[in-house]
Design a protein around this motif. Structure first.
Motif, PDB file in Angstrom:
ATOM      1  N   ILE A 157     -54.445 -11.468 -58.943  1.00 55.93           N
ATOM      2  CA  ILE A 157     -53.877 -11.852 -60.242  1.00 55.93           C
ATOM      3  C   ILE A 157     -54.673 -13.068 -60.713  1.00 55.93           C
ATOM      4  CG2 ILE A 157     -51.823 -12.669 -61.467  1.00 55.93           C
ATOM      5  CD1 ILE A 157     -50.174 -11.372 -59.141  1.00 55.93           C
ATOM      6  N   VAL A 158     -55.135 -13.022 -61.956  1.00 53.68           N
ATOM      7  CA  VAL A 158     -55.910 -14.149 -62.498  1.00 53.68           C
ATOM      8  C   VAL A 158     -55.159 -14.737 -63.695  1.00 53.68           C
ATOM      9  CG1 VAL A 158     -58.130 -14.859 -63.472  1.00 53.68           C
ATOM     10  CG2 VAL A 158     -58.064 -13.051 -61.778  1.00 53.68           C
ATOM     11  N   VAL A 167     -56.455 -18.135 -59.273  1.00 54.43           N
ATOM     12  CA  VAL A 167     -56.717 -16.784 -58.771  1.00 54.43           C
ATOM     13  C   VAL A 167     -55.877 -16.572 -57.516  1.00 54.43           C
ATOM     14  CG1 VAL A 167     -58.485 -15.139 -58.062  1.00 54.43           C
ATOM     15  CG2 VAL A 167     -59.091 -16.984 -59.585  1.00 54.43           C
ATOM     16  N   TYR A 168     -55.177 -15.449 -57.518  1.00 58.51           N
ATOM     17  CA  TYR A 168     -54.302 -15.134 -56.385  1.00 58.51           C
ATOM     18  C   TYR A 168     -54.754 -13.802 -55.788  1.00 58.51           C
ATOM     19  CZ  TYR A 168     -50.028 -13.406 -54.147  1.00 58.51           C
ATOM     20  OH  TYR A 168     -49.128 -12.870 -53.276  1.00 58.51           O
ATOM     21  N   ILE A 191     -53.728 -15.515 -50.645  1.00 59.18           N
ATOM     22  CA  ILE A 191     -54.633 -16.657 -50.889  1.00 59.18           C
ATOM     23  C   ILE A 191     -54.557 -17.014 -52.371  1.00 59.18           C
ATOM     24  CG2 ILE A 191     -57.047 -17.433 -50.905  1.00 59.18           C
ATOM     25  CD1 ILE A 191     -57.508 -15.453 -48.554  1.00 59.18           C
ATOM     26  N   ALA A 192     -54.296 -18.274 -52.646  1.00 58.81           N
ATOM     27  CA  ALA A 192     -54.263 -18.733 -54.041  1.00 58.81           C
ATOM     28  C   ALA A 192     -55.285 -19.850 -54.219  1.00 58.81           C
ATOM     29  CB  ALA A 192     -52.871 -19.217 -54.398  1.00 58.81           C
ATOM     30  N   LYS A 193     -56.018 -19.801 -55.342  1.00 59.29           N
ATOM     31  CA  LYS A 193     -57.051 -20.817 -55.597  1.00 59.29           C
ATOM     32  C   LYS A 193     -56.871 -21.389 -56.993  1.00 59.29           C
ATOM     33  CE  LYS A 193     -60.684 -18.585 -52.958  1.00 59.29           C
ATOM     34  NZ  LYS A 193     -61.999 -17.978 -53.069  1.00 59.29           N
ATOM     35  N   TYR A 194     -57.017 -22.689 -57.077  1.00 58.29           N
ATOM     36  CA  TYR A 194     -56.987 -23.354 -58.382  1.00 58.29           C
ATOM     37  C   TYR A 194     -58.410 -23.809 -58.689  1.00 58.29           C
ATOM     38  CZ  TYR A 194     -55.966 -26.843 -61.965  1.00 58.29           C
ATOM     39  OH  TYR A 194     -55.966 -27.578 -63.117  1.00 58.29           O
TER      40      TYR A 194
END
Lengths: 197, 115
Positions: A157-158, A167-168, A191-194
């Motif tokens: 998921i963006v 971004v997940y 995993i989640a990214k900022y």
């Protein structure tokens, strides 16, 4: 005199800038080191997924249940496909191979070949039927039938606005009993990214 | 007596052949012949890639490389444009009857009565 000095310094500085901008340096790094550059899927994500999956799949109940049901006979697993439904190119083989390696190294699970590699094996076996000596020829119909199949999916998921992005990723691996269609284990890594530009 | 011997042979031989056909190895799949026949036909195509590396690569996006490629492409287009400039002709001439040298009001000499 001063002008000459200044000119020399300027030329040296320009040359240095030009050379440094054109040269490329390569350094070997530890594959376990976390280096995030673009924010896309990278080796650290793959490693985290592999670590999570290998530890959970080998310590889950399905293994003890199988061993007790089949009188200690090790389960045979075949690896099916992993569906990438994310927005990026992600090669699942990088972490699936780690899981396979854990199966083989721990000797808790037996692994059989599938897909194109199995086709190649059967092709080789067929070739042996007419070319190998009888004593070394391998027979058809003696393959190990798998008890379970490992399949998976990758989703993402963006959420982005202006220069910010979240971004997940969610990676799932499932182990299903081939005879009964029963899902005996589901592994998950989120995993989640900022990312801020 | 001789006839009886031949009859016995005729009966025994097919039975022996049948026995050979169903002489499976321990735990061997009884339908193995189906798979064997299928793979015997395609064995050559399946084994021809032995000892080779199957290249199944993909092009990873590299921001810097993409920038260089864009620059290179722009330079090439500019060069092409310059090279083709002499061949470019005006296929659609202007049909405006007033758009000529003498009817142009912006012409410096347009408002002069005499020269």
């Amino acid at each position: 005199m001063l002008f000459k000095k200044l000119l020399t310094i300027a030329v040296a500085a320009i040359t240095l800038t030009f050379v440094s901008s054109c040269s490329r340096t390569v350094t070997r790094v530890d594959p376990t080191e976390q280096i995030d550059i673009s924010g896309n899927w990278n080796n650290t994500d793959s490693r985290q997924v592999a670590e999570e999956m290998t530890t959970t799949i080998l310590n889950a109940h399905w293994l003890t249940d199988h061993l007790s049901e089949k009188a200690g006979k090790k389960p045979v697993v075949i690896v099916g496909f992993v569906q990438n439904k994310s927005h990026e190119h992600i090669e699942a083989e990088t972490f699936v191979k780690d899981v396979e390696r854990a199966f083989v190294q721990t000797e808790k699970v037996r692994l059989v070949q599938g897909g194109k590699k199995r086709e190649e094996l059967r092709g080789e076996k067929a070739d042996q039927q007419t070319n190998s000596s009888i004593s070394t020829m391998k027979k058809f119909g003696l393959e190990n039938g798998a008890d379970y199949i490992l399949q998976g999916s990758i989703n993402s998921i963006v959420d982005a606005l202006n220069k910010k992005k979240v971004v997940y990723y969610q990676v799932n691996l499932e182990l299903t009993n081939i005879e009964t269609n029963e899902v005996v284990w589901v592994g998950e890594k989120k995993i989640a990214k900022y990312i801020k530009n | 007596m001789k006839h009886l011997f031949y009859i016995a042979i005729l009966l025994i031989l097919p039975a022996m052949a049948n026995c050979q056909q169903i002489a499976f190895a321990v735990d061997q799949n009884p339908h193995y012949k189906e798979s064997q026949d299928k793979y015997l036909k395609i064995a050559d195509s399946l084994t021809k890639s032995h000892s080779t590396t199957i290249q199944q690569t993909y092009k990873a996006y590299d921001w810097y490389e993409a920038k260089l490629e864009r620059k290179r492409q722009d330079r090439e287009w500019l060069h092409q444009e310059r090279m083709n400039r002499k061949y470019i002709t005006n296929y659609y001439p202007d049909y405006n009857p007033y758009n000529n040298y003498y009817s142009n009001p912006w012409r410096r000499e347009y408002h002069r009565f005499w020269w």
